[in-house]
Design an enzyme around this catalytic site. Sequence first.
Site, PDB file in Angstrom:
ATOM      1  N   ASP A   1      60.746  47.439  50.755  1.00 54.16           N
ATOM      2  CA  ASP A   1      59.782  48.518  50.852  1.00 54.16           C
ATOM      3  C   ASP A   1      59.739  48.921  52.334  1.00 54.16           C
ATOM      4  OD1 ASP A   1      57.753  50.229  50.437  1.00 54.16           O
ATOM      5  OD2 ASP A   1      56.308  48.750  49.708  1.00 54.16           O
TER       6      ASP A   1
ATOM      7  N   ASP B   1      58.593  47.311  39.980  1.00 60.55           N
ATOM      8  CA  ASP B   1      58.172  46.100  40.678  1.00 60.55           C
ATOM      9  C   ASP B   1      56.668  46.015  40.531  1.00 60.55           C
ATOM     10  OD1 ASP B   1      57.593  48.258  42.838  1.00 60.55           O
ATOM     11  OD2 ASP B   1      56.620  46.462  43.601  1.00 60.55           O
TER      12      ASP B   1
ATOM     13  N   CYS C   1      58.189  31.770  23.158  1.00 64.11           N
ATOM     14  CA  CYS C   1      58.725  32.043  24.500  1.00 64.11           C
ATOM     15  C   CYS C   1      59.707  30.936  24.884  1.00 64.11           C
ATOM     16  CB  CYS C   1      57.588  32.124  25.515  1.00 64.11           C
ATOM     17  SG  CYS C   1      58.185  32.359  27.213  1.00 64.11           S
TER      18      CYS C   1
ATOM     19  N   CYS D   1      60.726  30.307  28.058  1.00 59.40           N
ATOM     20  CA  CYS D   1      60.678  29.954  29.479  1.00 59.40           C
ATOM     21  C   CYS D   1      60.497  28.451  29.650  1.00 59.40           C
ATOM     22  CB  CYS D   1      59.563  30.727  30.196  1.00 59.40           C
ATOM     23  SG  CYS D   1      57.927  30.004  30.065  1.00 59.40           S
TER      24      CYS D   1
ATOM     25  N   CYS E   1      56.943  27.179  28.777  1.00 57.22           N
ATOM     26  CA  CYS E   1      56.635  27.133  27.347  1.00 57.22           C
ATOM     27  C   CYS E   1      57.489  26.099  26.613  1.00 57.22           C
ATOM     28  CB  CYS E   1      56.804  28.511  26.723  1.00 57.22           C
ATOM     29  SG  CYS E   1      55.499  29.646  27.240  1.00 57.22           S
TER      30      CYS E   1
ATOM     31  N   HIS F   1      55.975  31.493  33.541  1.00 60.07           N
ATOM     32  CA  HIS F   1      55.894  32.170  32.241  1.00 60.07           C
ATOM     33  C   HIS F   1      55.754  33.689  32.409  1.00 60.07           C
ATOM     34  CE1 HIS F   1      54.802  33.428  28.249  1.00 60.07           C
ATOM     35  NE2 HIS F   1      53.812  34.081  28.815  1.00 60.07           N
TER      36      HIS F   1
END
Length: 384
Positions: A90, A263, A301, A303, A306, A332
């Site tokens: 940025d 983002d 999920c 991930c 999880c 997560h």
Amino acid sequence: MFELLKTDPGSKARLGRLTTSRGTIDTPVFMPVGTQGSVKALDPRELLEMHTQIILGNTYHLFIRPGLDIITGAGGLHRFMSWEKPILTDSGGFQVFSLAKIRKIKPHGVEFRSHLDGSLLFLGPRESMEIQRVLGSDIAMVFDDCPPHTATPKEVRAAVERTVRWAQECREQPRAKGQHVFGIVQGGSHGEFRESCAKALVEMDFDGYAIGGVSVGEPEPEMMQAVELTEPFLPATKARYAMGLGTPAQMVELVARGVDMFDCVLPTRVARNGTAFTRKGTYSIKGGSYKADFRPIEEGCRCFACARFTRAYIRHLLNVNEILGLRLVSIHNSHMYLEVMEEIRRHLGQGTFSEYRQKFIANYIPTQKVLATRGQTLVRGADE
Ligand SMILES: [Zn+2]
């Protein structure tokens, strides 16, 4: 740099590929935010495990701390933070206009006081591009004037004029090897300003275009409108990036409006308060009802959090202030954001995006509190 692979017949959604010197990025893409040279609470190995393609860094924050000498000494931002994939930086414009304490807008930039120690600093198109060159990001953003959503039409017009002039100045500065530069369209909720800003920037032929002046505390319909007012004036052959957005449902809707890149600090920011994103919306794992709930954060999920841990355990960690608790929720939430984008790309490829969009929006109940968190903190100026 950008290859448009497919356009959805039922919306403006696009499947694409962005090429940088550090690898290709499949779009639509979500970029986790690493403002201070770190995606909060996550390490690069975890980011790679969840298939992160590109992350964000921030010129304003890195310029103030640790400063360019340190980053130059480290051999650039990638080496400093041990991240080999692409980084988008940025320009610092947003932070200067929202965070800095005192400021004087001058023809070639902004004089401001550091939000940390009050020291007097100056950042303009030249300085911002020089910092981004030293950081060595793969995509640099132009230094723009981002007015608050409460700005008067006169103020927005002045911001657009300044943004266009500064974009031209940024365009002429030296870049890091292989660095792409994106223009930023301002113009608030005014169609004529959005159009004139977009047209002037497209004339300068940037590598991609961002829709700025969104996520500045405006209500959601106004945000969607700002994107709709800008998109028709952006070339189909360049990537479009909606800065600072949004919730998962907003991202699905923005993809349908022709946006390729996102983002947002939300997944890691709310994780630190114990709030989890799911396909049904958000919930607070700290809630008493999860005390003996031995299901994962979100059923189905894949991930790491999880796969291995329960709500009861994570709630316990959060309640006793164990760092692992907020790390697991951050894992997560970030994974969820990235996976939604993966699903979107898959459905765009298969030609089933419209069905996916409809189902996603029907299932997702937005939480006003989460939306408010984003607006308030960004308007006031936050740590990210
Ligand atoms: Zn999960």
